[in-house]
Write an enzyme that holds these catalytic residues in place. Structure first.
Site, mmCIF file in Angstrom:
data_model
loop_
_atom_site.group_PDB
_atom_site.id
_atom_site.type_symbol
_atom_site.label_atom_id
_atom_site.label_comp_id
_atom_site.label_asym_id
_atom_site.label_seq_id
_atom_site.Cartn_x
_atom_site.Cartn_y
_atom_site.Cartn_z
ATOM 1 N N HIS A 17 -10.332 -3.323 -36.493
ATOM 2 C CA HIS A 17 -10.207 -2.561 -35.249
ATOM 3 C C HIS A 17 -9.678 -3.400 -34.089
ATOM 4 C CE1 HIS A 17 -10.523 0.970 -32.985
ATOM 5 N NE2 HIS A 17 -11.769 1.333 -33.219
ATOM 6 N N ASP A 43 -6.016 1.101 -34.511
ATOM 7 C CA ASP A 43 -6.915 2.136 -34.016
ATOM 8 C C ASP A 43 -6.877 3.334 -34.963
ATOM 9 O OD1 ASP A 43 -7.522 0.647 -31.644
ATOM 10 O OD2 ASP A 43 -5.569 1.275 -30.838
#
Length: 414
Positions: free
Chosen positions: A391, A395
């Site tokens: 992350h 995304d």
């Protein structure tokens, strides 16, 4: 004195031999003082991924061992030296004798050879590590198939044979010194270098990258039909057409659509690769997991991908992978469904990559479809597909966009 130094040749690892992998000296195949021939295997190394051999750079006498069994062998580190004179020095002979004769004090009792009468293996050379295991477990080495060069029996071959026969492996003295106390009703199995490396790699990954996973459902009808139509023709060409080949090809298409998934995170930016070197997890039973890499997948068609999968899988299971076969990956697929798993989450990212694709077990399920304005329940061959991302780098947009395109490619295959 200077003349003798010129005759000493160092034994080193070149960068292309390890290519960044951690290597440990599994066993020396020669004793100090033994004559060696150029290009003859003299050291067996075990990396976190493969077994490999180091050959003698010149012919001569093995003068010194600077890195012993169980110690790390790093790139450009001197592992030992060879004296090109071809004459064994008295000091070497004394060291050789010390290696072969245990210290039993000033009045040693005669010892019976514990392996006397046991058949010798087809290979004429028995390494010290194999010899020790043979003595401990009273093994008939002629019953063990060797996977080393020229079918030589390696220590890994012996340990695999012992494990298959449910024979407990005795730890070496160095291991025994550090073995923790265990319950009397348990058995402590020493970690192999591969298992230790897997543990370090997985722990590093979860500590480095925040893992997030998305899961989609996949209809396998189209690729099942295509595979039924083409698997025999490929089999006739010596290629096994598996569902993994379709997953690899579809992943390449999805990466072309969403290239940031094929990347590496750096503090100053995201490195996006133009090439797709795709690794696929291959289970080695209780020995662990290895990830062979198909290089430049973006240039391969389905049959070429299937051929690479066939070759690399066979090499992995026969312990014939080279360091180059497991290096350079930019994206990884874990087809965990082959062992019965429906969903695995999170699948640990293969650092320093930024994403890993997971495919679950295919099974027939009831799904709802709309036909002529009416909802109907139909039976479909389905599986779950997941993408775990770093992350820091990606995304939900990139993750779900990739999976949407991957799903479209698989479900519309023709």
């Amino acid at each position: 004195m200077s003349e003798q130094k010129k005759q000493l040749v160092e034994i080193k690892l070149s960068p292309d031999q390890t290519e960044g992998t951690k290597a440990t000296v599994a066993q020396w195949l020669k004793r100090t003082g033994d004559a060696v021939t150029q290009d003859e295997p003299i050291i067996e190394l075990e990396t976190d991924k493969v077994m490999m051999e180091v050959v003698a750079p010149v012919s001569g006498i093995l003068q010194e061992k600077w890195v012993l069994e169980g110690e790390p062998a790093e790139e450009n580190k001197i592992l030992g030296t060879i004296l090109e004179t071809g004459v064994s020095k008295p000091a070497n002979e004394r060291e050789k004798q010390a290696e072969e004769t245990p210290n039993l004090g000033t009045n040693p009792l005669p010892r019976k050879n514990p392996t006397a009468g046991l058949p010798d293996p087809p290979s004429t050379f028995i390494s010290p590590a194999v010899r020790r295991l043979r003595q401990i477990h009273q093994l008939d080495l002629s019953q063990i198939a060797g996977t080393g060069r020229n079918n030589r029996i390696t220590s890994r071959d012996v340990k695999a044979h012992l494990a298959a026969g449910d024979v407990a492996l005795s730890p070496s003295p160095s291991q025994a010194d550090v073995v923790p106390q265990t319950d009397p009703g348990s058995e402590l199995i020493p970690h192999t270098p591969m298992r230790q490396s897997i543990a370090e790699h997985m722990q590093h990954s979860v500590q480095t990258a925040p893992h997030v996973t998305s899961v989609f459902e996949l209809d396998m009808t189209a690729i099942i039909k295509h595979r039924q139509q083409h698997k025999q023709a490929m089999a006739d060409a010596g290629v096994k057409l598996t569902f993994t080949a379709y997953f690899v090809a579809a992943a390449v298409q999805a990466i072309r659509h969403q290239p940031q998934v094929n990347s590496q995170f750096h503090e100053h930016g995201l490195e996006v690769f133009r090439h797709v070197n795709l690794g696929f997890g291959t289970a080695l039973g209780d020995d662990g997991l290895i990830v062979p890499v198909i290089q430049q997948c973006q240039n391969l068609n389905l049959q070429q991908i299937a051929a690479q999968l066939t070759e690399l899988t066979a090499k992995a299971r026969d312990n014939r992978l080279s360091p180059k076969d497991v290096q350079g990956g930019t994206f990884t697929i874990s087809n965990h469904g082959v062992s019965g798993s429906l969903v695995a989450t999170p699948i640990i990212i293969n650092q320093p990559q930024t994403a890993i694709l997971g495919l679950g077990k295919m099974e027939k399920r009831v799904v709802v479809e709309t036909h002529n304005g009416q909802d109907m329940m139909v039976i479909k061959p389905m599986c779950y597909v997941s993408l775990t991302i770093d992350h820091r780098a990606l995304d939900a947009h990139q993750c779900n966009d990739f999976l949407t395109h991957f799903k479209q490619v698989i479900e519309t295959w023709s």
